[in-house]
Design an enzyme around this catalytic site. Structure first.
Site, mmCIF file in Angstrom:
data_model
loop_
_atom_site.group_PDB
_atom_site.id
_atom_site.type_symbol
_atom_site.label_atom_id
_atom_site.label_comp_id
_atom_site.label_asym_id
_atom_site.label_seq_id
_atom_site.Cartn_x
_atom_site.Cartn_y
_atom_site.Cartn_z
ATOM 1 N N CYS A 241 -14.587 5.850 -13.864
ATOM 2 C CA CYS A 241 -13.264 6.472 -13.699
ATOM 3 C C CYS A 241 -13.279 7.934 -14.105
ATOM 4 O O CYS A 241 -12.881 8.808 -13.342
ATOM 5 C CB CYS A 241 -12.230 5.687 -14.523
ATOM 6 S SG CYS A 241 -10.644 6.521 -14.631
ATOM 7 N N CYS B 150 -11.968 8.045 -10.438
ATOM 8 C CA CYS B 150 -10.552 8.440 -10.362
ATOM 9 C C CYS B 150 -10.290 9.908 -10.729
ATOM 10 O O CYS B 150 -9.567 10.604 -10.020
ATOM 11 C CB CYS B 150 -9.711 7.572 -11.308
ATOM 12 S SG CYS B 150 -10.195 5.861 -11.356
ATOM 13 N N LYS C 36 -12.130 12.622 -8.512
ATOM 14 C CA LYS C 36 -11.584 12.385 -7.165
ATOM 15 C C LYS C 36 -10.185 12.970 -7.037
ATOM 16 O O LYS C 36 -9.872 13.682 -6.098
ATOM 17 C CB LYS C 36 -11.594 10.869 -6.904
ATOM 18 C CG LYS C 36 -11.000 10.372 -5.618
ATOM 19 C CD LYS C 36 -9.506 10.189 -5.593
ATOM 20 C CE LYS C 36 -8.897 9.297 -6.617
ATOM 21 N NZ LYS C 36 -9.041 7.890 -6.420
ATOM 22 N N TYR D 69 -10.663 1.957 0.006
ATOM 23 C CA TYR D 69 -10.102 3.018 -0.845
ATOM 24 C C TYR D 69 -10.972 4.281 -0.820
ATOM 25 O O TYR D 69 -10.484 5.378 -0.573
ATOM 26 C CB TYR D 69 -10.085 2.557 -2.297
ATOM 27 C CG TYR D 69 -9.011 1.614 -2.738
ATOM 28 C CD1 TYR D 69 -7.918 2.086 -3.459
ATOM 29 C CD2 TYR D 69 -9.100 0.254 -2.505
ATOM 30 C CE1 TYR D 69 -6.948 1.221 -3.936
ATOM 31 C CE2 TYR D 69 -8.137 -0.623 -2.971
ATOM 32 C CZ TYR D 69 -7.060 -0.133 -3.688
ATOM 33 O OH TYR D 69 -6.100 -0.985 -4.155
ATOM 34 N N GLU E 286 -10.110 7.980 0.929
ATOM 35 C CA GLU E 286 -9.848 9.124 0.050
ATOM 36 C C GLU E 286 -10.867 10.234 0.315
ATOM 37 O O GLU E 286 -10.521 11.416 0.399
ATOM 38 C CB GLU E 286 -9.892 8.671 -1.412
ATOM 39 C CG GLU E 286 -8.706 7.771 -1.756
ATOM 40 C CD GLU E 286 -8.727 7.237 -3.180
ATOM 41 O OE1 GLU E 286 -9.769 7.341 -3.859
ATOM 42 O OE2 GLU E 286 -7.680 6.701 -3.617
ATOM 43 N N HIS F 21 19.557 11.590 -4.727
ATOM 44 C CA HIS F 21 19.678 12.300 -3.469
ATOM 45 C C HIS F 21 19.457 13.798 -3.654
ATOM 46 O O HIS F 21 19.934 14.354 -4.641
ATOM 47 C CB HIS F 21 21.088 12.067 -2.893
ATOM 48 C CG HIS F 21 21.269 12.621 -1.532
ATOM 49 N ND1 HIS F 21 20.666 12.072 -0.420
ATOM 50 C CD2 HIS F 21 21.960 13.710 -1.100
ATOM 51 C CE1 HIS F 21 20.993 12.790 0.642
ATOM 52 N NE2 HIS F 21 21.773 13.780 0.249
ATOM 53 N N GLU G 70 15.037 7.339 -2.377
ATOM 54 C CA GLU G 70 16.332 6.668 -2.244
ATOM 55 C C GLU G 70 16.338 5.693 -1.064
ATOM 56 O O GLU G 70 17.144 4.771 -1.009
ATOM 57 C CB GLU G 70 17.487 7.672 -2.125
ATOM 58 C CG GLU G 70 17.494 8.474 -0.850
ATOM 59 C CD GLU G 70 18.623 9.510 -0.809
ATOM 60 O OE1 GLU G 70 19.766 9.162 -1.160
ATOM 61 O OE2 GLU G 70 18.350 10.669 -0.433
HETATM 62 P P1 NDP Z 1 -13.660 -1.519 -0.554
HETATM 63 O O1 NDP Z 1 -14.031 -2.919 -0.736
HETATM 64 O O2 NDP Z 1 -12.244 -1.091 -0.719
HETATM 65 O O3 NDP Z 1 -14.140 -1.021 0.899
HETATM 66 C C1 NDP Z 1 -15.426 -1.269 1.367
HETATM 67 C C2 NDP Z 1 -15.520 -0.849 2.812
HETATM 68 O O4 NDP Z 1 -16.844 -1.057 3.253
HETATM 69 C C3 NDP Z 1 -14.604 -1.657 3.722
HETATM 70 O O5 NDP Z 1 -14.093 -0.827 4.726
HETATM 71 C C4 NDP Z 1 -15.579 -2.669 4.307
HETATM 72 O O6 NDP Z 1 -15.216 -3.124 5.569
HETATM 73 C C5 NDP Z 1 -16.831 -1.831 4.430
HETATM 74 N N1 NDP Z 1 -18.039 -2.644 4.496
HETATM 75 C C6 NDP Z 1 -18.502 -3.490 3.565
HETATM 76 N N2 NDP Z 1 -19.645 -4.071 3.997
HETATM 77 C C7 NDP Z 1 -19.895 -3.583 5.220
HETATM 78 C C8 NDP Z 1 -20.907 -3.794 6.179
HETATM 79 N N3 NDP Z 1 -21.902 -4.636 5.957
HETATM 80 N N4 NDP Z 1 -20.852 -3.124 7.340
HETATM 81 C C9 NDP Z 1 -19.846 -2.265 7.597
HETATM 82 N N5 NDP Z 1 -18.850 -2.026 6.723
HETATM 83 C C10 NDP Z 1 -18.867 -2.663 5.539
HETATM 84 O O7 NDP Z 1 -14.620 -0.742 -1.514
HETATM 85 P P2 NDP Z 1 -14.643 0.757 -2.037
HETATM 86 O O8 NDP Z 1 -16.068 1.002 -2.314
HETATM 87 O O9 NDP Z 1 -13.902 1.690 -1.143
HETATM 88 O O10 NDP Z 1 -13.853 0.674 -3.389
HETATM 89 C C11 NDP Z 1 -14.257 -0.257 -4.403
HETATM 90 C C12 NDP Z 1 -13.084 -0.604 -5.264
HETATM 91 O O11 NDP Z 1 -12.824 0.477 -6.137
HETATM 92 C C13 NDP Z 1 -11.791 -0.814 -4.499
HETATM 93 O O12 NDP Z 1 -11.669 -2.124 -4.032
HETATM 94 C C14 NDP Z 1 -10.771 -0.479 -5.514
HETATM 95 O O13 NDP Z 1 -10.489 -1.630 -6.246
HETATM 96 C C15 NDP Z 1 -11.456 0.550 -6.397
HETATM 97 N N6 NDP Z 1 -10.966 1.911 -6.102
HETATM 98 C C16 NDP Z 1 -9.661 2.199 -6.344
HETATM 99 C C17 NDP Z 1 -9.158 3.437 -6.071
HETATM 100 C C18 NDP Z 1 -7.715 3.719 -6.325
HETATM 101 O O14 NDP Z 1 -7.093 2.976 -7.069
HETATM 102 N N7 NDP Z 1 -7.128 4.746 -5.710
HETATM 103 C C19 NDP Z 1 -10.003 4.516 -5.531
HETATM 104 C C20 NDP Z 1 -11.355 4.091 -5.299
HETATM 105 C C21 NDP Z 1 -11.799 2.841 -5.577
HETATM 106 P P3 NDP Z 1 -14.162 -4.344 5.751
HETATM 107 O O15 NDP Z 1 -12.862 -3.858 5.245
HETATM 108 O O16 NDP Z 1 -14.180 -4.615 7.198
HETATM 109 O O17 NDP Z 1 -14.730 -5.458 4.917
#
Ligand code: NDP
Length: 460
Positions: free
Chosen positions: A42, A47, A50, A176, A180, A434, A439
């Protein structure tokens, strides 16, 4: 048997630091080991840096929009090195605070890797220590896909050490991090291709928000490539060639794998300790965060449950209170609000329409409008979408979802209402502020549909 420590925490990230600090405050003799950087993902590669880059990316659009409000600004371009220096200074400051907080609370801190030798003994750097209770809070690590040339691509950590903005970027995934990063890189001036295997980005979020987000991303010039997977990366004359399942090849300067994270359990000696893991390496825990060894606990991303910093700190705090503060309690995994810091951001709490519709009849309230600022700026793709999912029988608001400016800030307050079980009528009798976008959440009068009707088929 006497132990060197009452409590030993492996990992100095959000979960571990909070848990260690609170336990020490309750009088426990606490040790904590961190092999890489205090504050964990983080603070150091997640976080915090980022969000600084999200802010940086937004200023470009704000400066452009200012012209419509009468400002005569000249944009001399973005200075990547200046942003990186400011970001890194803030990260170093916060990481130092974490270390100080631990020492101030009376914890013994170890800048070292800790691994299990047996269920009560750890090798911590050069030392061997014993502990009555142990917490595994080692977090997760970004993963590259298993394709030829994957090592030529970056993972999310690498954004924070890049010496310059790459001109043409492929961002793989649509979760996510992918979204981002796509918005940050585009906002700072890169050409961005978002390449993802689903028909819409942000799987698991409400479908109306996903569809609106896809439009907003396109409007800011991010090229969307749905239903596509990467097949290989090669390099020719210093240029990266990204092969795609469509048989197209994209020439780019950088590829970011934002394709998920895996729990950090490899090489921890969990077998020696008798701690059980799931197939993806996540430590298996019960509802009290106890592992298959009742005196060993696990928290945060290493359990791969709700991988969010506030969840890690809340569960870490609750565990320390339970074990050492004579105050048994649990942090709830229900109705956890979260935000995706895209441009504009997404904020969400509770059930999506599709999830709620599976449980019973629901009423859907939805609005879509241009926020006041953009009626003047005329910037495209900045529509706000707000949605409430309401249980037809009890009238309780089961979910609130938003795409639009300040969504993250708004959703924190809405999250309280949803967690308290507020009804649609509670929302309706709340007086709006407002003129704000917020709102609209308390003036959504017209039910647009009932459960199920109009729900886009979940395509994945
Ligand atoms: P996510 O699980 O959110 O996203 C992973 C992405 O990778 C998805 O689009 C998934 O596709 C894709 N993917 C996974 N495996 C494959 C594959 N074999 N081939 C092609 N595409 C694939 O993970 P992140 O790494 O983005 O984030 C991890 C976690 O970190 C999040 O779940 C969240 O909890 C946390 N986080 C929170 C943030 C916030 O609060 N703002 C910011 C950043 C991270 P598909 O969807 O089709 O499975």
């Amino acid at each position: 048997m006497t132990y060197d420590f009452d409590f030993f925490v492996i990992g100095g990230g959000s979960a571990g630091v909070r848990c260690a600090r609170i336990a020490a405050g309750h009088g426990a003799r606490v040790g904590i080991a961190e092999e890489r950087f205090w504050g964990g993902t983080c603070v150091n590669v997640g976080c915090v840096p980022k969000k600084i880059m999200v802010n940086a990316a937004e200023y470009g659009a704000w400066a452009e929009d200012a012209a419509a409000f009468g400002w005569n600004l000249t944009n001399h371009g973005h200075d990547w090195a200046k942003l990186a220096a400011a970001r890194d200074a803030e990260v170093a400051r916060l990481s130092g605070i974490y270390d100080k907080l631990l020492k101030g609370a009376g914890c013994n801190t170890f800048d070292a890797r800790a691994t299990f030798l047996d269920a009560h003994t750890l090798q911590v750097g050069e030392q061997r220590v014993t502990a009555e209770r142990i917490v595994i809070a080692t977090g997760g690590t970004a993963q590259r896909l298993d394709i030829p040339g994957a090592e030529l691509g970056f993972i999310s950590d690498d954004l924070f050490t890049l010496p310059a903005l790459p001109r043409r970027v492929a961002v793989l995934g649509s979760g996510y991090i992918a979204l981002e990063f796509a918005c940050i890189l585009r906002g700072l001036g890169a050409e961005v291709d978002l390449i993802y295997r689903a028909p819409l980005p942000l799987r698991g979020f409400d479908d109306d928000i996903r569809a609106a987000l896809a439009e907003a991303l396109t409007a800011q010039g991010i090229r969307l490539n749905p239903d596509v997977t990467p097949t290989r990366i090669t390099t020719v004359d210093g240029e990266l060639l990204l092969g795609l399942s469509t048989n197209f090849v994209r020439e780019v300067d950088a590829v970011f794998f934002c394709t998920g994270r895996l729990p950090n359990t490899r090489g921890l000696g969990l077998d020696a300790a008798g701690v059980r893991c799931a197939a993806n390496g996540a430590v298996v825990v019960d509802e009290d965060h106890a592992t298959s060894q009742p005196h060993i606990f696990a928290l945060g991303d290493v359990i791969d449950r709700v991988n969010l910093t506030p969840m890690a700190t809340a569960t870490g705090h609750a565990l320390a209170d339970t074990l050492f503060g004579n105050r048994p309690r649990k942090a709830s995994y229900e109705n956890v609000p979260s935000a995706v810091f895209t441009s504009p951001p997404v904020g969400t709490v509770g059930l999506t329409e599709a999830e709620a519709a599976k449980r019973g009849p629901v009423d859907i309230y939805l609005t879509r409008f241009t926020p006041m600022r953009h009626t003047i700026s005329r910037r495209e793709g900045r529509k706000t979408v707000m949605k409430l999912v309401v249980c037809q029988r009890t009238q309780r608001v089961l979910g609130a979802h938003m795409l639009g400016e300040d969504a993250a800030e708004m959703m924190q307050g809405i999250g309280i209402a949803v967690a308290m079980g507020a009804t649609k009528q509670d929302f309706d009798r709340t007086i709006g502020i407002h003129p704000t976008a917020a709102e609209e959440f308390v003036t959504l009068r017209t039910r647009v549909r009932e459960a199920g009707a109009g729900v886009r088929a979940a395509a994945e």
